[in-house]
Scaffold this motif. Structure first.
Motif, PDB file in Angstrom:
ATOM      1  N   ASN A 942       6.748  14.607 -16.368  1.00 29.97           N
ATOM      2  CA  ASN A 942       7.650  15.256 -15.423  1.00 29.97           C
ATOM      3  C   ASN A 942       8.797  14.343 -14.981  1.00 29.97           C
ATOM      4  OD1 ASN A 942       8.739  17.249 -13.833  1.00 29.97           O
ATOM      5  ND2 ASN A 942       7.269  17.001 -12.162  1.00 29.97           N
ATOM      6  N   PHE A 943       9.610  13.984 -15.952  1.00 30.02           N
ATOM      7  CA  PHE A 943      10.882  13.295 -15.708  1.00 30.02           C
ATOM      8  C   PHE A 943      11.976  14.170 -16.319  1.00 30.02           C
ATOM      9  CE2 PHE A 943       8.062   9.866 -14.835  1.00 30.02           C
ATOM     10  CZ  PHE A 943       8.768   8.880 -14.154  1.00 30.02           C
ATOM     11  N   PRO A 944      12.325  15.265 -15.679  1.00 30.26           N
ATOM     12  CA  PRO A 944      13.188  16.264 -16.320  1.00 30.26           C
ATOM     13  C   PRO A 944      14.596  15.781 -16.635  1.00 30.26           C
ATOM     14  CG  PRO A 944      12.869  16.780 -13.987  1.00 30.26           C
ATOM     15  CD  PRO A 944      11.912  15.680 -14.318  1.00 30.26           C
ATOM     16  N   ASN A 945      15.092  14.752 -15.925  1.00 28.91           N
ATOM     17  CA  ASN A 945      16.449  14.264 -16.164  1.00 28.91           C
ATOM     18  C   ASN A 945      16.481  12.898 -16.843  1.00 28.91           C
ATOM     19  OD1 ASN A 945      18.256  16.339 -14.908  1.00 28.91           O
ATOM     20  ND2 ASN A 945      16.972  15.906 -13.126  1.00 28.91           N
ATOM     21  N   LEU A 946      15.338  12.467 -17.333  1.00 27.77           N
ATOM     22  CA  LEU A 946      15.276  11.153 -17.966  1.00 27.77           C
ATOM     23  C   LEU A 946      16.089  11.144 -19.254  1.00 27.77           C
ATOM     24  CD1 LEU A 946      13.917   8.341 -17.710  1.00 27.77           C
ATOM     25  CD2 LEU A 946      12.118   9.195 -19.225  1.00 27.77           C
ATOM     26  N   GLN A 947      16.989  10.157 -19.362  1.00 31.06           N
ATOM     27  CA  GLN A 947      17.846  10.042 -20.542  1.00 31.06           C
ATOM     28  C   GLN A 947      17.501   8.828 -21.391  1.00 31.06           C
ATOM     29  OE1 GLN A 947      21.979  10.214 -19.392  1.00 31.06           O
ATOM     30  NE2 GLN A 947      21.634  11.927 -18.002  1.00 31.06           N
ATOM     31  N   MET A 948      17.030   7.747 -20.755  1.00 29.50           N
ATOM     32  CA  MET A 948      16.711   6.539 -21.506  1.00 29.50           C
ATOM     33  C   MET A 948      15.329   6.034 -21.108  1.00 29.50           C
ATOM     34  SD  MET A 948      18.843   2.993 -21.913  1.00 29.50           S
ATOM     35  CE  MET A 948      18.169   1.620 -22.880  1.00 29.50           C
ATOM     36  N   LEU A 949      14.470   5.834 -22.074  1.00 24.02           N
ATOM     37  CA  LEU A 949      13.104   5.385 -21.842  1.00 24.02           C
ATOM     38  C   LEU A 949      12.830   4.165 -22.709  1.00 24.02           C
ATOM     39  CD1 LEU A 949      10.202   5.667 -20.753  1.00 24.02           C
ATOM     40  CD2 LEU A 949       9.773   7.345 -22.585  1.00 24.02           C
ATOM     41  N   THR A 950      12.379   3.090 -22.071  1.00 22.97           N
ATOM     42  CA  THR A 950      12.007   1.862 -22.786  1.00 22.97           C
ATOM     43  C   THR A 950      10.523   1.609 -22.565  1.00 22.97           C
ATOM     44  OG1 THR A 950      14.217   0.916 -22.467  1.00 22.97           O
ATOM     45  CG2 THR A 950      12.446  -0.602 -23.037  1.00 22.97           C
TER      46      THR A 950
END
Length: 1090
Positions: A942-950
């Motif tokens: 539930n990270f609906p606006n997440l654009q970058m994930l490391t």
């Protein structure tokens, strides 16, 4: 012309008023001549603004202006002498003690009065002659400095109260799709393979005029992921006009090897060293700002051609097509176009926009704005400077029309390479700011100069004057105004606006304007000695070439008898007997790595000196006669690491406003007399011997910055109380440091820990060091009490309503965070690092009664290694403005749901080495998430606006859900044998992977491999395996589309060698190898077909 006549005349006028007010002329018996000097300057003052204006482009005026400037500098020197002689009268030597009568003083010191009187008479005669010659120029009265700026500009000088200024400006010139298209085209050209390039080295050229964005485009290419993955060695060199062959080679070697080990100065040796470092490496070299093709042909070409691997590339940026031809760049060259009208208008609007001029208002002026942009030639740097000018001018149509119609757009008196937009911005700049702007251009580009240092130099030169209490604040406002006008830009690597840079186009114009007074040179310049011998300069800035240390003999400087500023980052050889008295007018001296011992012996001769910084100075003592430098205001000794004790005479420097000390330096008794001090760094709280103790700070009430160290040495609370910190109502930054009790492992160093007696004593000391209510920045470091000071636990003790930044570091014994922090109305940044005794953050950290942390923007909690629980009551409302949260090196099991629901502005969330954390969920506003070294993390949802994930080394992570907006995924794990299953459920546009070679080979098999379904849905994939220190030695590059492209540099022998040497030799490893045997076959077949 760093001096601007109109503004400097105001400084002289203020100085004269002070001399008269203090009756210095009467005291020295020269009051009549001083009165005449004031009258003559007043007579000239009415047309100085016009003289300054015409001096830019009218050669007939320039000689006259130069003569008047020298006369004004002479006036400043004379007034300094008056002040110095008066100081001798007020604080006489023992031989003159008791001589208080001015007449008696002059009788006993006839030479003093006669010398000053003679100089003033001669100066008055010079001013008479200058005034007579002025009639030939028909100057007009444009109003004096005070007249012009007493109303509208006066507000700007002291900061416009109706506008909240900030360093958080959008200064990027990257607008529109064109730069993205250009980047993609260049990357494709550079990464393509083929046999059309001779010697395996392709040279690509970016060509365009200054300020058009060549460097910005090259930087985007350099940092592109395809470039990063395709080349094992990447080199960025800034070449510039007066390049040094040795400098280029040394710089390249440092870029390749990653260190600055000595490599000698011989060209042949350096080329051989570079060649050895590049053997077998596919190399990408960028040469930025090339003015001469020989920088490539004669210096760098041979090492690259003879050593770099096939496919290596060179990219140059240049203003001259002839340079592109000279380096044999492939045709056609990449010409950087000016901005398209729509993109130019977008950039222009971002620069003009302010709290006073909103977007709707700007759009109403679009008809004029587009015409102004056209006059800027659609050049990014010109548009930014013009936008800054119009933001300062205001939003009236009349003001914009006046700028558009100004004749200065078409002046023909300046060299063609100088930007006329910058010139126009300069013309509209108030006089007081022109001096500061021009002076900034003298600072060496290779060194960092902070805002405090720059402002101190301006004050030392007399560019900032008026009420002595406000000089630093006024200088800070000038600094911010230069930022607002886009003439200097904040360096994002530093907090707020602490460090700035000046674009080369702007710098070139400013240095052109100062050419009659200043020389800016590098030690590699061939004509530096001839310039020094042929012209008298007032300001000299010499820097060493990058990666090279130069030398200059002090004798070559002896002819510069009028110098007021000397900034040198090179070795200046000085011999005993070299007379510093030659530089009798010197105000500012910044010296690095010179013969400091000789310099210090003669330092007292610089009687006008206000600013002194010594860097890399191998000295252990300062001269005992430093107390003779009565006008010294700024003394920075941080670079004198061997300096242990200051001489007793340091306390005689009554004008001192800034003192920065090395870590181990002791201050003598009598420090309490330095009541002009504004900034004091690294003051040791030593309590033994004949050295200054903490209580001597009591009378020093004008401090804006105070840094105290070794507070564990304070033996009694009375010393702390007598420092009277709470009474220093101007204090803005306070640093309270003890020697850290923690080791690198964040554990207490001493075997027996910290005794209860020590804890209680330091608590009582800090309780007495409570700051005044106006403090904005507070740093507490090395504190070892069990609880933080009482004035931090509750705001009822000290109302710290202006506090914006709190930094806690190395809290060895503190068991809880203070309860009062959440009530601070202005707190924006909170950082706690290395606090091993905090295990629980309870409900007291957040208050339910009122909104907690109402303005908190950034919170970093690092090294709280025992922290396991964070309580957050459901009804608590807090951290609504929080944008960045970092949790690092702790044992936190759960992130409280209240944080996720309250932090509605949170954009960046970073979790590093958080043990026991099993899930993270429901942060709807977060756009960037990093999880690194979280061994028990299993689920991210539930990270609906997440654009970058490391994701780095999170082996148990199995679930990634409800992250539909994901654009970029970076995954790093060198132990995993296959891609995680959650890869099937997400669709990032860009996927970057760092893994072991075996997994990389499976990815290289493409559709034939077992991993295809997990990564093929991504548009772009960059996957890498390391070899030693090179994390990108082996790669796979994949692009999805109709023409699906998959490229790799690994071979079957490479995979076989890695398999034999890998850790997969246990039972599990053999089982995995057995299951993957078919993949190996597919991979080998795939690679054979390449």
């Amino acid at each position: 012309m760093a001096m601007v006549l109109d503004a400097f005349a105001s400084y002289i006028g203020d100085y004269l008023k002070q001399v008269v007010q203090d009756e210095l002329g009467t005291m020295l018996g020269v009051s009549g001549e001083i009165d005449k000097l004031g009258d003559k300057l007043q007579d000239l003052k009415n047309f100085l603004a016009d003289a300054d204006r015409r001096n830019i482009s009218d050669e007939t005026v320039q000689v006259w202006v130069g003569q008047l400037k020298r006369a004004m500098y002479e006036a400043a020197d004379i007034l300094d002498l008056c002040q110095l002689k008066a100081m001798e009268k007020r604080w006489p030597s023992s031989a003159e003690a008791g001589c208080c009568n001015p007449l008696l003083f002059c009788m006993r010191n006839p030479f003093h009065a006669r010398e000053i009187g003679t100089r003033i008479k001669a100066l008055n005669q010079r001013l008479d002659n200058i005034k007579q010659r002025s009639a030939a120029f028909n100057f007009i009265n444009l109003g004096s400095y005070e007249d012009c700026h007493s109303s509208n500009v006066h507000i700007s000088r002291h900061g416009n109260p109706s506008r909240e200024t900030s360093g958080e400006l959008n200064l990027s010139s990257v607008v529109g799709d064109k730069i993205e298209e250009d980047t993609s085209a260049l990357v494709a050209q550079i990464t393509r393979s083929g046999n059309e390039v001779s010697n395996n080295i392709m040279v690509v050229a970016i060509v365009g005029v200054g300020g058009i964005g060549k460097t910005t485009l090259a930087q985007k290419v350099f940092n592109d992921e395809a470039i990063q993955g395709d080349f094992s060695k990447k080199i960025w060199l800034s070449v510039n006009q007066n390049f040094s062959e040795v400098e280029l080679l040394r710089g390249a070697i440092i870029e390749v090897r990653g260190d600055a080990r000595p490599v000698g100065n011989a060209k042949a040796t350096l080329q051989r060293t570079l060649k050895e470092a590049l053997i077998g490496h596919k190399t990408f070299l960028i040469m930025d700002d090339v003015w001469n093709y020989r920088a490539w042909e004669d210096v760098l070409k041979a090492p690259l051609v003879n050593a770099a691997a096939p496919g290596s590339r060179v990219l140059i940026t240049t203003r001259d097509e002839g340079v592109a031809r000279g380096v044999s760049a492939i045709w056609p060259y990449h010409h950087v176009d000016t901005l398209a009208p729509d993109d130019a208008w977008l950039l222009f609007k971002t620069q003009v926009h302010s709290s006073e001029i909103d977007e709707d208002h700007i759009n109403m002026l679009k008809d004029i704005g587009l015409k102004i942009i056209q006059k800027c030639g659609f050049l990014p740097v010109a548009i930014k400077v013009m936008g800054g000018l119009l933001r300062e001018r205001g939003g009236l149509r009349h003001d914009w029309q006046q700028v558009l119609d100004d004749s200065k757009w078409s002046t023909t008196k300046m060299p063609d390479e100088l930007n006329h937009t910058v010139y126009l911005s300069y013309v509209y700049m108030p006089s007081y700011l022109k001096q500061c702007f021009l002076y900034y251009s003298l600072l060496p580009k290779s060194r960092i100069f902070t805002m405090d240092e720059v402002v101190a130099m301006w004050i030392s030169e007399g560019f900032i004057h008026g009420n002595s209490n406000d000089l630093e604040e006024l200088g800070t406002n000038y600094y911010k105004e230069l930022i607002s006008r886009n003439l200097i830009e904040p360096d994002k690597a530093y907090a707020h606006i602490w460090v700035c840079s000046m674009h080369d186009v702007v710098r070139s114009f400013a240095q052109y304007m100062t050419k009659d007074e200043a020389l800016v040179a590098q030690d590699g310049d061939n004509d530096i000695l001839s310039k020094l011998s042929s012209q008298n300069f007032l300001r000299l800035s010499i820097e060493a070439n990058q990666s090279q240390s130069g030398e200059l003999d002090s004798k070559s400087l002896q002819v510069q008898k009028s110098m007021r500023t000397l900034i040198s980052t090179i070795q200046i050889k000085m011999k005993p007997g070299d007379l510093l008295a030659t530089f009798s007018s010197l105000r500012t001296l910044h010296m690095e790595s010179s013969d400091m011992a000789v310099l210090l012996e003669l330092l007292h001769q610089l009687k006008h000196l206000r600013y002194l910084t010594l860097v890399n100075a191998d000295i252990s003592v300062l001269p005992g006669n430093i107390g003779k430098m009565k006008l010294l205001q700024f003394l920075d000794l941080r670079g004198c690491t061997r300096l242990v004790n200051l001489p007793d005479s340091i306390v005689k420097l009554g004008q001192l406003r800034f003192l920065s000390l090395p870590e181990a330096c002791m201050v003598p008794r009598g420090f309490s007399g330095l009541t002009n001090m504004r900034r004091l760094r690294m003051f040791r709280a030593h309590m033994d011997g004949d050295w200054c103790s903490l209580d001597e700070l009591g009378p020093v009430s004008q401090l804006r910055l105070l840094g105290l160290t070794e507070l564990e040495n304070v033996s009694a609370t009375s010393f702390a109380a007598n420092a009277r910190l709470s009474e220093k109502m101007h204090l803005i930054r306070l640093l309270l440091h003890c020697t850290s009790r923690l080791g690198d492992d964040v554990l207490v160093k001493e075997k027996d820990g910290v005794s209860e007696e020590e804890q209680q004593r330091i608590e009582k000391v800090y309780d007495k060091l409570y700051p005044p209510p106006g403090v904005e920045v507070l740093q507490i470091k090395g504190y070892f009490g069990r609880q933080l000071p009482s004035w931090m636990m509750s705001t009822s003790v000290v109302p710290l309503n202006n506090l914006k930044t709190i930094l806690f570091h190395d809290l060895a014994c503190c068991a809880q965070l203070p309860n009062g922090l959440c009530q601070l109305p202005g707190l924006e940044v909170l950082q706690v690092s290395r606090a091993p005794c905090i295990k629980h953050v309870g409900t007291g950290f957040l208050h339910a009664a009122t909104a907690s942390f109402p303005r908190l923007n950034e919170m970093i909690l690092y090294g709280m290694v025992e922290w396991e629980e964070w309580e957050w009551e459901e009804k608590v409302k807090a951290m609504r403005r929080l944008k960045k949260l970092v949790l690092k090196k702790c044992r936190l099991r759960h992130v409280p749901p209240g944080l996720a629901s309250n932090a509605s502005s949170l954009k960046i969330l970073c979790l590093q080495h958080v043990k026991y954390l099993s899930y993270i969920e429901s942060f709807p506003s977060v756009v960037e998430l990093t999880v690194n070294g979280c061994p028990d993390l299993e689920r991210i949802t539930n990270f609906p606006n997440l654009q970058m994930l490391t994701i780095v080394n999170c082996p148990k992570l199995k679930v990634l859900e409800q992250i539909a907006s994901l654009e970029r995924l970076i995954l790093e794990d060198y132990t995993m044998l296959k891609l995680p299953e959650y890869m099937r459920d997400i669709k990032p546009r860009h996927f970057q992977l760092f893994c072991r070679l075996w997994l990389l080979s499976s990815i290289a098999a493409g559709q034939s491999g077992t991993e295809w379904d997990k990564f093929s849905q991504a548009e772009h994939v960059k996957a890498y395996a390391r070899d030693g220190d090179n994390s990108r030695k082996w790669y796979v590059l994949y692009t999805r589309g109709d023409n699906c492209k998959l490229d790799s540099n690994i071979s079957s022998s490479t995979i076989f060698e890695e398999t034999l040497s890998s850790s997969m030799v246990d039972a599990q490893g053999f089982d995995s190898l057995y299951k993957m045997r078919s993949t190996f076959s597919y991979v080998c077949n795939f690679l054979t077909a390449l």
